[in-house]
Write an enzyme that holds these catalytic residues in place. Sequence first.
Site, mmCIF file in Angstrom:
data_model
loop_
_atom_site.group_PDB
_atom_site.id
_atom_site.type_symbol
_atom_site.label_atom_id
_atom_site.label_comp_id
_atom_site.label_asym_id
_atom_site.label_seq_id
_atom_site.Cartn_x
_atom_site.Cartn_y
_atom_site.Cartn_z
ATOM 1 N N GLY A 1 0.702 -8.587 3.547
ATOM 2 C CA GLY A 1 1.148 -8.645 4.927
ATOM 3 C C GLY A 1 0.730 -7.458 5.757
ATOM 4 N N CYS B 1 -2.175 2.018 0.939
ATOM 5 C CA CYS B 1 -2.612 0.744 1.519
ATOM 6 C C CYS B 1 -1.640 0.290 2.610
ATOM 7 C CB CYS B 1 -2.786 -0.293 0.425
ATOM 8 S SG CYS B 1 -3.861 -1.679 0.916
ATOM 9 N N LEU B 2 -0.721 -0.622 2.312
ATOM 10 C CA LEU B 2 0.264 -1.020 3.323
ATOM 11 C C LEU B 2 1.085 0.189 3.767
ATOM 12 C CD1 LEU B 2 1.556 -3.426 4.868
ATOM 13 C CD2 LEU B 2 3.194 -3.598 2.986
ATOM 14 N N HIS C 1 -6.830 2.305 -3.181
ATOM 15 C CA HIS C 1 -5.831 2.281 -4.249
ATOM 16 C C HIS C 1 -6.165 3.315 -5.321
ATOM 17 C CE1 HIS C 1 -3.549 -1.660 -3.568
ATOM 18 N NE2 HIS C 1 -4.308 -1.485 -2.499
ATOM 19 N N GLU D 1 -4.454 4.112 -7.803
ATOM 20 C CA GLU D 1 -3.924 3.691 -9.102
ATOM 21 C C GLU D 1 -4.805 2.685 -9.816
ATOM 22 O OE1 GLU D 1 -2.804 0.323 -6.507
ATOM 23 O OE2 GLU D 1 -2.963 2.496 -6.261
#
Length: 918
Positions: free
Chosen positions: A144, A171-172, A308, A310
């Site tokens: 989203g 990210c988000l 990311h 991770e």
Amino acid sequence: MGFALFSPSKEISFSSLESISQNKNLKHVFPKTFSRLGELNREERGDGVVKKGSVSSHLVRGHLEGSFVRKKQLKEPSTKLDFVRTLLIDNYDSYTYNIYQELSVIDGLPPVVIRNDEWSWEEVCHYLYEEKLFDNIVISPGPGSPTCAADIGICLKLLLECTNIPILGVCLGHQALGYVHGARIIHAPEPIHGRLSDVEHNASELFNGIPSGRNSGFKVVRYHSLVIDPSSLPKDLIPIAWTSSHETIPFLDGFEGQGDLNTYGKSLSTKLENGLQWHPAESQELRTRDILMGIMHCSRPHYGLQFHPESIATYHGRQIFKNFAEITKDHWSRLQSSSDSMRDFYRSDMEITIQTGESELYLARMQVSAVNQLFQEVARSKPLMNGFDNLKHVGLCNLMKSSPRSRFAKYLKLKWRKLECSANQVGGAGSIFSELFGSHCAENSFWLDSSSTEMNRARFSFMGGKGGSLWKQVTFRLSNKSYSNTTSGQGGYLSVGDSDGSVTNTYLQKGFFDFLNQELESICYDAADFDGLPFDFYGGYIGYIGYNLKVECGASLNRHESSTPDACLFFADNLVVIDHHCDDVYVMSLHDDDTGTTSWMDEVEQKVLSMKPHHPTKPLSVASGDVSPTQGFSAEKSRQQYIADVEECQKFIRDGESYELCLTTQMRRSVGELHSLALYLEMREKNPAPYAAWLSFPRENLCICCSSPERFLRLDRYGVMEAKPIKGTVARGASPEADELLKQRLQYSEKDQAENLMIVDLLRNDLGRVCEPGSVHVPHLMEVESYATVHTMVSTIRGQKRPDASAVDCVRAAFPGGSMTGAPKLRSMEILDSLETSSRGVYSGCIGYFSYNQTFDLNIVIRSVVIHEGEASIGAGGAITALSNPADEYEEMVLKTRAPTKAVVEYQSSILSIDDET
């Protein structure tokens, strides 16, 4: 650069943001026809953009001058923290526990994980500012947009109000940091998921010890469709990283020459190599053609990363988390040194103030004490997410405590022997099964069949049937509640039939996984009974778990009811085991006391030793050219509709709702009174597979013929978990040269690499929820395996199970298999439910065993024929990404149905041919 999804609004009041953090009000933020955050139907979207409630980003500095947090003067002791206590906010993502695993190792203490709507703002304030239990906050990725209240939850308020607490958004979370300070969120020029890019940075603290620039060795994995518009960055936010070029890098090209995978995956290297180019700190102006990859606040210790860190394929990802930990420690040290007064530090049951100069050991003890108090408090007051109960660890959402031994505990005793013959001497596994269990159409029988053992893919086959006093069949069907968005949907009806034909029916309020866990936890045994056996199944539950049981694993609901039971398993007390590597045959019998007889083993041994050395008769079949592979099968969706659904998936992906969607459909054919075992023997002859299976449940009028090449999850006697997801499939070539070319094309396809990487990161997350911190690793990444009809790209993920997690806990943490859902898993399953027109049923679930000693081995149900009430159904599909070609996706789906549909058509044609001749 793209168009703005949402611009900062001057019209929405603070009450809109306030509702994000209140669970009661949050229910009304998203459409009432959906029961979980972010769920949408097609009628509620328009112009390709998801339409959901937005929140204002005008709430910037100065707006909350009188707030509770602003009144707090945060002062820390000058003693540098021995370890870091992180509050990890999970935005319903499928990569959060990869961050959890990294931070557990780096911080010295596992983070506390909460969902973004799990705590009220009052609870957050209590734990952050009154109990002072956390040193920093990490905001996870997620589906989203940060402009949608249902997607971002409490995160915007944390970024606004927690001005003196270090925060890292991924990210988000990165987009939320930009949005809350006035930046615009727009579509990226191209959705990028599971693909690598070179990144430049300005040598800020977050990138300390990390190279910069194109070909420098700093390559990162990106999962995003939306970005911060760099032209809209307010003066409070400083760009600190950006892409070096518009080109992405295929993983294998990027990884080439980087050395050992585990060293690479852990990103331990922190030193610059000779010749690496650093970018000066003053070079902060972002070039308009580049994608913003990192930002920081000019006065707060708040950072955001669009990529990311991770991911298994991000270089230097661990170093970034280390740097954030150091930033956190330095922040609190500086804050204390600049103050003349002390604050109460990390309370437990009594007020304790740590004076300057006290030992770091004492400080560490106080940190642990306070966090333990939090765990106990939350465990008493709040239910946990995803069907997990009874908190016993710091991951609040899913770290489980095994159930105590039942007062109705059963003590089981195992007896076994190895036969004085080899399997091949008596015709192999097929002959043994047909001789021992093949009569009466092999009713009430099972066969976990490693029919393909090349390249050490599999080693053991397990077979058995109805027999001993402990044998029973358990059948579970979800109640209608699982198809409603108004309840948790976990209850259902359990039917248990024993060897005498007696049947009992029970309603399970907590669902099937809870029942299975209690059953296994109630069994006591002596490990010496199976000492010396080379395998891990000694008796227990064996059968299948259907896809719809996802509602017991975090999914909000099932839109489609399965015609087959949602789970069906035997409790197997007598079984035969074949070791294909050594060609040995074992017989085993399980009893509930020491007085159990060996009569069944004696009888089986006599039958096997008396078998003549022959191979089973090969099933008759017609030439493949005589019939169409799909003759008589009706497709659930036409080619046109399937392609339209692929395009619909790509719209969701472009809008940031998913990274990858595993779209499926079904083909069906009426088969009448088919001899299902003969069909299975035909399938295993022509398409052998390492995780194949035969199951017969006559009481349900159900047989399953499975030729799966994919392992879902295994747990061995040493507590090692293993997943082997498949993503990337291509047909075999007509000639050796063409075959090798197709294999290489698959190996180096950026699209297939991206598909595989996304699922690898998802499975790392799922294992990370129940494995020891730091133990999850990827020994084999993107290897191509070849089968009779296809080449596939396979990866292997392993981890060491935590001692407080049961076998069922492990399965529940990862079910359904990520290779059949996409990522993020929960949002992706919601979208797929809205696009698919029937239940997947057995397909996409798993088949295998749960041994009474808490080991298990489960496949993914693909390449299978499910025969139920005279109809054969075959499911197939593929992973849809931004790079997918809709027509090619349809052809790949058809390819995956070719072997099982062909087996059914040719078998039935051969029977008709025999009937005509007679």
